[in-house]
Scaffold this motif. Structure first.
Motif, PDB file in Angstrom:
ATOM      1  N   VAL A 188       0.838  -1.207   0.000  1.00  0.00           N
ATOM      2  CA  VAL A 188       0.000   0.000   0.000  1.00  0.00           C
ATOM      3  C   VAL A 188       0.872   1.256   0.000  1.00  0.00           C
ATOM      4  O   VAL A 188       0.653   2.178  -0.802  1.00  0.00           O
ATOM      5  N   ILE A 189       1.854   1.304   0.875  1.00  0.00           N
ATOM      6  CA  ILE A 189       2.722   2.486   0.969  1.00  0.00           C
ATOM      7  C   ILE A 189       3.478   2.695  -0.338  1.00  0.00           C
ATOM      8  O   ILE A 189       3.572   3.827  -0.838  1.00  0.00           O
ATOM      9  N   ASN A 190       4.014   1.624  -0.913  1.00  0.00           N
ATOM     10  CA  ASN A 190       4.756   1.760  -2.158  1.00  0.00           C
ATOM     11  C   ASN A 190       3.866   2.213  -3.316  1.00  0.00           C
ATOM     12  O   ASN A 190       4.294   3.007  -4.159  1.00  0.00           O
ATOM     13  N   TYR A 191       2.639   1.715  -3.378  1.00  0.00           N
ATOM     14  CA  TYR A 191       1.733   2.178  -4.436  1.00  0.00           C
ATOM     15  C   TYR A 191       1.330   3.640  -4.228  1.00  0.00           C
ATOM     16  O   TYR A 191       1.161   4.375  -5.199  1.00  0.00           O
ATOM     17  N   VAL A 192       1.192   4.072  -2.987  1.00  0.00           N
ATOM     18  CA  VAL A 192       0.922   5.490  -2.724  1.00  0.00           C
ATOM     19  C   VAL A 192       2.090   6.345  -3.209  1.00  0.00           C
ATOM     20  O   VAL A 192       1.883   7.386  -3.858  1.00  0.00           O
ATOM     21  N   VAL A 193       3.308   5.904  -2.932  1.00  0.00           N
ATOM     22  CA  VAL A 193       4.492   6.631  -3.420  1.00  0.00           C
ATOM     23  C   VAL A 193       4.481   6.686  -4.940  1.00  0.00           C
ATOM     24  O   VAL A 193       4.733   7.750  -5.542  1.00  0.00           O
ATOM     25  N   LEU A 194       4.166   5.576  -5.595  1.00  0.00           N
ATOM     26  CA  LEU A 194       4.122   5.539  -7.055  1.00  0.00           C
ATOM     27  C   LEU A 194       3.043   6.471  -7.605  1.00  0.00           C
ATOM     28  O   LEU A 194       3.277   7.196  -8.582  1.00  0.00           O
ATOM     29  N   ILE A 195       1.890   6.500  -6.986  1.00  0.00           N
ATOM     30  CA  ILE A 195       0.800   7.374  -7.436  1.00  0.00           C
ATOM     31  C   ILE A 195       1.163   8.841  -7.236  1.00  0.00           C
ATOM     32  O   ILE A 195       0.906   9.682  -8.111  1.00  0.00           O
ATOM     33  N   VAL A 196       1.774   9.166  -6.107  1.00  0.00           N
ATOM     34  CA  VAL A 196       2.203  10.549  -5.862  1.00  0.00           C
ATOM     35  C   VAL A 196       3.266  10.964  -6.878  1.00  0.00           C
ATOM     36  O   VAL A 196       3.234  12.075  -7.416  1.00  0.00           O
ATOM     37  N   TRP A 197       4.210  10.073  -7.158  1.00  0.00           N
ATOM     38  CA  TRP A 197       5.239  10.345  -8.155  1.00  0.00           C
ATOM     39  C   TRP A 197       4.603  10.616  -9.513  1.00  0.00           C
ATOM     40  O   TRP A 197       4.932  11.593 -10.185  1.00  0.00           O
ATOM     41  N   PHE A 198       3.656   9.758  -9.933  1.00  0.00           N
ATOM     42  CA  PHE A 198       2.988   9.935 -11.217  1.00  0.00           C
ATOM     43  C   PHE A 198       2.187  11.235 -11.244  1.00  0.00           C
ATOM     44  O   PHE A 198       2.225  11.975 -12.231  1.00  0.00           O
ATOM     45  N   ALA A 199       1.472  11.526 -10.154  1.00  0.00           N
ATOM     46  CA  ALA A 199       0.676  12.753 -10.095  1.00  0.00           C
ATOM     47  C   ALA A 199       1.565  13.993 -10.149  1.00  0.00           C
ATOM     48  O   ALA A 199       1.250  14.960 -10.856  1.00  0.00           O
ATOM     49  N   ALA A 200       2.676  13.963  -9.430  1.00  0.00           N
ATOM     50  CA  ALA A 200       3.603  15.099  -9.464  1.00  0.00           C
ATOM     51  C   ALA A 200       4.224  15.239 -10.845  1.00  0.00           C
ATOM     52  O   ALA A 200       4.397  16.359 -11.353  1.00  0.00           O
ATOM     53  N   PHE A 201       4.554  14.128 -11.463  1.00  0.00           N
ATOM     54  CA  PHE A 201       5.169  14.166 -12.787  1.00  0.00           C
ATOM     55  C   PHE A 201       4.205  14.700 -13.835  1.00  0.00           C
ATOM     56  O   PHE A 201       4.593  15.509 -14.684  1.00  0.00           O
ATOM     57  N   THR A 202       2.953  14.270 -13.781  1.00  0.00           N
ATOM     58  CA  THR A 202       1.992  14.743 -14.782  1.00  0.00           C
ATOM     59  C   THR A 202       1.475  16.138 -14.453  1.00  0.00           C
ATOM     60  O   THR A 202       1.264  16.941 -15.357  1.00  0.00           O
ATOM     61  N   GLY A 203       1.268  16.424 -13.182  1.00  0.00           N
ATOM     62  CA  GLY A 203       0.702  17.718 -12.802  1.00  0.00           C
ATOM     63  C   GLY A 203       1.690  18.865 -12.814  1.00  0.00           C
ATOM     64  O   GLY A 203       1.318  20.013 -13.079  1.00  0.00           O
ATOM     65  N   ALA A 204       2.947  18.580 -12.520  1.00  0.00           N
ATOM     66  CA  ALA A 204       3.963  19.637 -12.450  1.00  0.00           C
ATOM     67  C   ALA A 204       5.123  19.327 -13.393  1.00  0.00           C
ATOM     68  O   ALA A 204       6.275  19.615 -13.091  1.00  0.00           O
TER      69      ALA A 204
END
Length: 80
Positions: free
Chosen positions: A16-32
């Motif tokens: 769960v923690i690793n997938y949250v990190v992956l989702i945050v990374w993807f969101a930051a990469f696409t959003g910013a």
């Protein structure tokens, strides 16, 4: 609670923690994306290189999650 159940619980939380990190990374990469590229542009000559490095990093991270968290968790579930 047995040792196997404790290991299962640890692996669930790690996944769960690793997938949250992956989702945050993807969101930051696409959003910013533009801001991140401007921040790191001195290391990359083209935005395509920047994108390729990030997508490859996300792919390797996701494979690591599968190999080191999800597969052992499924194996523990099959054993119990």
């Amino acid at each position: 609670m047995t040792v196997l159940e404790q290991v299962q619980e640890i692996l669930v939380w790690c996944t769960v923690i690793n997938y949250v990190v992956l989702i945050v990374w993807f969101a930051a990469f696409t959003g910013a994306h533009d801001w991140l590229y401007q921040l790191h542009h001195r290391w990359f000559q083209h935005p395509e290189h920047f994108d390729a490095i990030h997508y490859a990093g996300m792919a390797v991270y996701k494979i690591g999650i599968l190999i080191f968290n999800l597969v052992p968790m499924v194996a523990c579930l099959l054993i119990s």
